[in-house]
Design a protein around this motif. Structure first.
Motif, PDB file in Angstrom:
ATOM      1  N   ARG A 100       3.918  -5.502   5.166  1.00  0.00           N
ATOM      2  CA  ARG A 100       5.239  -6.057   5.467  1.00  0.00           C
ATOM      3  C   ARG A 100       5.500  -7.312   4.637  1.00  0.00           C
ATOM      4  NH1 ARG A 100       4.363  -6.775  10.390  1.00  0.00           N
ATOM      5  NH2 ARG A 100       4.738  -4.604  10.970  1.00  0.00           N
ATOM      6  N   ARG A 103       6.188  -6.223   0.980  1.00  0.00           N
ATOM      7  CA  ARG A 103       7.526  -5.648   0.805  1.00  0.00           C
ATOM      8  C   ARG A 103       8.606  -6.729   0.906  1.00  0.00           C
ATOM      9  NH1 ARG A 103       5.560  -1.226   4.296  1.00  0.00           N
ATOM     10  NH2 ARG A 103       4.996   0.516   2.937  1.00  0.00           N
ATOM     11  N   ASP A 104       8.396  -7.694   1.783  1.00  0.00           N
ATOM     12  CA  ASP A 104       9.357  -8.785   1.878  1.00  0.00           C
ATOM     13  C   ASP A 104       9.392  -9.592   0.583  1.00  0.00           C
ATOM     14  OD1 ASP A 104      11.090 -10.701   3.457  1.00  0.00           O
ATOM     15  OD2 ASP A 104       9.414 -12.024   2.934  1.00  0.00           O
ATOM     16  N   ALA A 106       8.676  -8.399  -2.402  1.00  0.00           N
ATOM     17  CA  ALA A 106       9.332  -7.557  -3.405  1.00  0.00           C
ATOM     18  C   ALA A 106      10.850  -7.579  -3.229  1.00  0.00           C
ATOM     19  CB  ALA A 106       8.797  -6.136  -3.317  1.00  0.00           C
ATOM     20  N   ASP A 107      11.306  -7.587  -1.986  1.00  0.00           N
ATOM     21  CA  ASP A 107      12.752  -7.656  -1.752  1.00  0.00           C
ATOM     22  C   ASP A 107      13.323  -8.988  -2.222  1.00  0.00           C
ATOM     23  OD1 ASP A 107      12.692  -5.133  -0.695  1.00  0.00           O
ATOM     24  OD2 ASP A 107      12.539  -5.806   1.395  1.00  0.00           O
ATOM     25  N   ARG A 108      12.616 -10.069  -1.944  1.00  0.00           N
ATOM     26  CA  ARG A 108      13.111 -11.373  -2.380  1.00  0.00           C
ATOM     27  C   ARG A 108      13.117 -11.496  -3.907  1.00  0.00           C
ATOM     28  NH1 ARG A 108       9.778 -15.850   0.773  1.00  0.00           N
ATOM     29  NH2 ARG A 108      11.143 -17.186  -0.511  1.00  0.00           N
ATOM     30  N   ASP A 110      13.525  -8.911  -5.863  1.00  0.00           N
ATOM     31  CA  ASP A 110      14.363  -7.826  -6.379  1.00  0.00           C
ATOM     32  C   ASP A 110      13.596  -6.955  -7.374  1.00  0.00           C
ATOM     33  OD1 ASP A 110      16.587  -6.248  -6.594  1.00  0.00           O
ATOM     34  OD2 ASP A 110      17.519  -7.467  -8.173  1.00  0.00           O
ATOM     35  N   PRO A 112      10.563  -3.451  -7.463  1.00  0.00           N
ATOM     36  CA  PRO A 112       9.969  -2.394  -6.638  1.00  0.00           C
ATOM     37  C   PRO A 112       8.699  -2.879  -5.946  1.00  0.00           C
ATOM     38  CG  PRO A 112      10.518  -1.573  -8.825  1.00  0.00           C
ATOM     39  CD  PRO A 112      10.655  -3.057  -8.884  1.00  0.00           C
ATOM     40  N   ALA A 113       8.487  -2.436  -4.735  1.00  0.00           N
ATOM     41  CA  ALA A 113       7.269  -2.795  -4.011  1.00  0.00           C
ATOM     42  C   ALA A 113       6.091  -1.996  -4.546  1.00  0.00           C
ATOM     43  CB  ALA A 113       7.451  -2.519  -2.514  1.00  0.00           C
TER      44      ALA A 113
END
Length: 608
Positions: A100, A103-104, A106-108, A110, A112-113
């Motif tokens: 988790r 992935r967080d 990777a989202d921040r 921008d 790919p995870a």
């Protein structure tokens, strides 16, 4: 891929690598193109005559051979398995909080995870492409020996790379520090996902794997000759791509660092200090604490937890490390794992396999040891086995037991026997000295009594026990005993263990994810020299005498390894006195030290 300057530079270098691949393909197709033109000219009645006929007869078979060779090289490059780092896989079921967090991040960022997470017993983190079919995970039942890391992912060809995290980071770093350290690593998935960069990397890895395939020893002369040609072509292409591939990786790293600047930048500066500290503690733990246990056939099962203890001890001793232990009140990153102890055990076993070459799983001669059992199971046993080896060598050399009013009535091993033998007033052993004061001078055995291995020299990879440079400056008895100890230890290491299970097949497992035929992959230290072996054995004998006559106990120092405890305090001044005895033949400083601590060298000791 973002607009970072590093990303654009990486793409430009990737295109340069792909152009080299296209040129190689064009060179392979050129003879076929010429042959097609010649054949087409013959069909159109335009290229006729004996000269053109001869050209067609030469070029057509040559083009076929070149095409076949190119197809064979391409097949080897495509099917060769790229190198993969040995790791402990961690699935999402085994570490949902860790996934988790990744992935967080990777989202921040921008990007790919990562497709999966794995742990390595080292102080480093990186992204590793495992898209090759040979790197697909085997069935779940084949992973029962690795830490119960859960079920494998269902996807056999992940598009994103795998995130490899150094296991010491999880135990020493706090959650926020780990997030800050992993931010620039995870940011690298963005450039890695670009098709041109991914294709260039696959091409370079395939060439590297082809070179490895061509370098494997083979008995068949035909396959050896064919693969020699494949290896030559692959090396030629690798040399052509070397500069571009290196600049590509630098560009990807620069782009990842630039993208990650906005994420926990201030905390990342502090976390980088913890990276260096963790590396120092990990290296000290492996070389001073784990290595003696591995040599005894035991592997500490909580190495990562030991890093925390080692660095906490460092912060207590070193003023420069003050304040680091205060971080321990925060949440450690290992809390992101469901079963940290199980994962630590798997990483510890992998570390023993990589750095020492131990077996893949526990066995009669390869069993785990807990830190609470380390002093008795490793330290005490190591000292007594070394002391027993020392007295066996003295017996073989014909050294008589100690005589005198304080000598024991029975022929028992004593420290006085060793001290009296090493106390010497003869000229020191010097470089090039092979006369009466050399290592062979102390032998009282006849020729048939000398073991063959002593006359045959040291085994490969072990220093010569008669090396002048190593034994220069020692006394003649010390040089003799050091050489005999080195030969004795070499014989013991070369002898097969009766309790060791013999594998059903010596050939490597083709389904293994990494080649384990050259273990250890990363030896921690070179083989000990004869002088070092003598110092270790003499220290062990002194410690045995202290335990049996003065009530001393074996202990574990997290930074220095096995240590002798007298009244609960570690003794740190023994090594200089041992060296004086070895180099000068003067036992007075050591005898004074023994007398001050109440150690009786004339009393017999219990050997292993």
């Amino acid at each position: 891929m973002g607009v970072e300057a590093g990303a654009q530079a990486a793409r430009a270098r990737a295109l340069a690598v792909l152009r080299i691949r296209s040129r190689a393909l064009a060179v392979a197709l050129l003879p076929a193109a010429v042959a097609v033109i010649l054949l087409a000219g013959a069909v159109g009645d335009r290229l006729e005559g004996p000269v053109w006929d001869a050209a067609r007869w030469v070029m057509t078979p040559f083009a076929v051979l070149v095409l076949l060779a190119a197809a064979g090289i391409a097949l080897v490059v495509a099917r060769a398995r790229p190198a993969m780092s040995p790791t402990v896989p961690v699935t999402e079921e085994a570490a949902p909080d860790l996934y988790r967090m990744v992935r967080d991040l990777a989202d921040r960022l921008d990007v790919p995870a990562p497709s999966a997470i794995a742990l390595t017993p080292d102080c480093d983190s990186w992204l590793e492409d495992r898209t090759h079919p040979a790197h697909a995970p085997p069935p779940a039942e084949e992973h029962q020996d690795i830490a119960g890391a859960g079920r494998q992912a269902h996807r056999r060809h992940p598009a994103a790379p795998v995130l490899v995290i150094g296991s010491p980071f999880l135990w020493w770093m706090r959650v926020g520090e780990l997030r800050a350290v992993l931010a620039p690593v995870i940011a690298g998935t963005g450039p890695s996902a670009h098709p041109d960069i991914a294709a260039a990397r696959r091409f370079v890895r395939g060439l590297d794997a082809a070179v490895a395939v061509a370098s494997e020893p083979r008995r068949d002369p035909v396959s050896r000759a064919v693969l020699a040609g494949v290896g030559w072509v692959a090396r030629l292409l690798l040399r052509s791509c070397r500069v571009h591939a290196a600049e590509l990786e630098r560009g990807v790293a620069a782009a990842a660092a630039e993208r990650a600047q906005a994420v926990d930048y201030g905390l990342r500066i502090v976390a980088q200090e913890q990276v260096g500290l963790a590396y120092a503690g990990w290296d000290r733990l492996l070389t001073r604490v784990a290595l003696p246990a591995w040599r005894m056939g035991r592997w500490p099962s909580r190495l990562d937890a030991g890093v925390v203890a080692a660095l906490t001890e460092l912060s207590r001793r070193d003023r420069l490390a003050e304040g680091f232990a205060s971080r321990l009140g925060e949440r450690p990153a290992c809390d992101l794992l469901e079963e940290p102890g199980t994962v630590d055990e798997a990483a510890s076993l992998l570390a023993a396999r990589l750095f020492h070459g131990g077996p893949a799983g526990p066995g009669p001669d390869w069993s785990p040891v807990d830190w609470s059992e380390y002093p008795d199971e490793v330290v005490d046993r190591k000292w007594r086995l070394d002391a027993a080896r020392l007295h066996r060598v003295l017996d073989a050399m014909g050294v008589r037991p100690t005589t005198g009013p304080t000598a024991p009535a029975t022929v028992a091993p004593t420290l006085s026997r060793v001290l009296d033998h090493l106390t010497d007033t003869a000229p020191a052993w010097t470089a090039g000295n092979t006369g009466a004061t050399g290592p062979a001078a102390g032998s009282t055995r006849s020729g048939p009594d000398i073991a063959p291995s002593e006359a045959a020299g040291p085994p490969p990879g072990r220093p010569d026990p008669l090396d002048d440079e190593d034994l220069a400056g020692t006394t003649a008895p010390s040089a003799t005993l050091a050489a005999r100890l080195s030969a004795e230890l070499a014989r013991e290491e070369a002898a097969p263990s009766p309790a060791a299970p013999s594998p059903a097949s010596p050939a490597p497992d083709p389904a293994a994810l990494w080649d384990d035929r050259a273990l250890p992959l990363f030896p921690l230290q070179p083989p000990r020299t004869a002088r070092e072996l003598l110092a270790d054995h003499l220290t062990a004998m002194v410690c045995c005498a202290a335990m049996d006559t003065a009530g001393a106990t074996p202990g574990l120092d997290w930074l220095d390894g096995p240590t002798l405890l007298i009244d609960g305090e570690r003794t740190a001044d023994l090594a200089p006195k041992v060296l004086i005895l070895i180099e000068d033949g003067d036992a007075t400083p050591l005898r004074v030290w023994l007398s001050q601590l109440g150690i009786r060298p004339e009393k017999p000791v219990r050997l292993g």
